[in-house]
Scaffold this active site. Structure first.
Site, PDB file in Angstrom:
ATOM      1  N   LYS A  10       0.830  -1.227   0.126  1.00  0.00           N
ATOM      2  CA  LYS A  10      -0.095  -0.005  -0.128  1.00  0.00           C
ATOM      3  C   LYS A  10       0.769   1.244   0.019  1.00  0.00           C
ATOM      4  CE  LYS A  10      -3.327   2.689   2.532  1.00  0.00           C
ATOM      5  NZ  LYS A  10      -4.402   2.696   3.887  1.00  0.00           N
ATOM      6  N   ASN A 192       6.564   5.622  -1.041  1.00  0.00           N
ATOM      7  CA  ASN A 192       8.079   5.169  -1.122  1.00  0.00           C
ATOM      8  C   ASN A 192       8.800   4.537  -0.093  1.00  0.00           C
ATOM      9  OD1 ASN A 192       8.046   5.827  -3.874  1.00  0.00           O
ATOM     10  ND2 ASN A 192       8.471   7.879  -3.464  1.00  0.00           N
ATOM     11  N   ARG A 193       7.856   4.330   1.071  1.00  0.00           N
ATOM     12  CA  ARG A 193       8.205   4.011   2.466  1.00  0.00           C
ATOM     13  C   ARG A 193       9.218   5.210   3.324  1.00  0.00           C
ATOM     14  NH1 ARG A 193       4.752   1.322   1.662  1.00  0.00           N
ATOM     15  NH2 ARG A 193       4.295  -0.812   1.684  1.00  0.00           N
ATOM     16  N   LEU A 194       9.208   6.216   2.770  1.00  0.00           N
ATOM     17  CA  LEU A 194      10.092   7.141   3.556  1.00  0.00           C
ATOM     18  C   LEU A 194       9.180   7.924   4.445  1.00  0.00           C
ATOM     19  CD1 LEU A 194      12.077   8.794   0.722  1.00  0.00           C
ATOM     20  CD2 LEU A 194      12.594   7.208   2.294  1.00  0.00           C
TER      21      LEU A 194
END
Length: 215
Positions: A10, A192-194
């Site tokens: 997600k 972007n998982r940042l």
């Protein structure tokens, strides 16, 4: 049995959390987030939180409990002091609370120490509960093995008859804990998982060290 979940993904894109915009006290940010979830994300049970303790067997254990009050001092919930979690807290008061509000893509992780609140505060909350919940506290020896559900329901009927038209007393083994935080981390999902992670660490006299953490 095997199921590959590696394709479950997600993208988190709903908000941001900037170090330059957070308050000096984490309880103010907690209050802001709690209000926003409670107002705009009604599909979430806003006050549901995961409580993690270290059990008498040495294993950590997590379960969902309900936050019933929060102040600048900490977070209050109620339970049976003789339950598994009650005994665990008595042996080791270091606990962790966490909230996950999936609708807003937010998480809060709280490390702290739990201690019993005063009896008069527990009395006041117990008196505010529905009678069914009051009787349930009397019926249940929480975490003990029971023969079957019928035995619980039979005991409930007996207590309903016993206390018909009477005030139901708070069991002395039932009451509140307050978790006084020493560290609170706010997590906001980002693309972007940042992810944004802001950590508050208690220094002294409600002074907090604030840092951004790598995602």
């Amino acid at each position: 049995m095997e199921k590959d979940l590696s394709h479950y993904r997600k993208s988190y894109e709903k908000s941001e959390l900037l170090l330059s915009e957070v308050p000096e006290n984490p309880m103010e940010l907690f209050q802001k987030w709690f209000y926003e979830i409670d107002t705009h994300f009604t599909e979430d049970e806003t006050n549901a939180m995961t409580l993690a303790t270290i059990g008498l067997d040495g294993f950590p254990k997590s379960r969902v409990v309900l936050l019933k009050k929060y102040t600048y001092e900490g977070f209050i919930f109620y339970t049976n002091y003789n339950s598994e979690k009650g005994k665990a807290i008595e042996a080791n008061p270091n606990v962790c609370l966490s909230f996950f509000w999936h609708g807003a893509e937010r998480q809060i992780i709280i490390k702290g120490q739990a201690e019993k609140i005063s009896e008069n505060l527990s009395d006041g909350y117990f008196e505010s509960r529905p009678r069914g919940s009051q009787l349930g506290a009397l019926v249940s020896n929480q975490s003990d093995v029971v023969l079957d559900r019928q035995s619980l329901e039979k005991r409930l009927l007996e207590l309903e008859a016993e206390y018909e038209g009477k005030e139901i007393p708070r069991p002395k083994h039932w009451g509140g804990f307050i978790v006084k935080p020493v560290e609170i981390e706010f997590w906001q999902g980002r693309p972007n998982r940042l992810h944004d992670r802001i950590r508050y660490q208690l220094q002294s006299d409600y002074n907090w060290l604030i840092n951004r953490l790598s995602p």
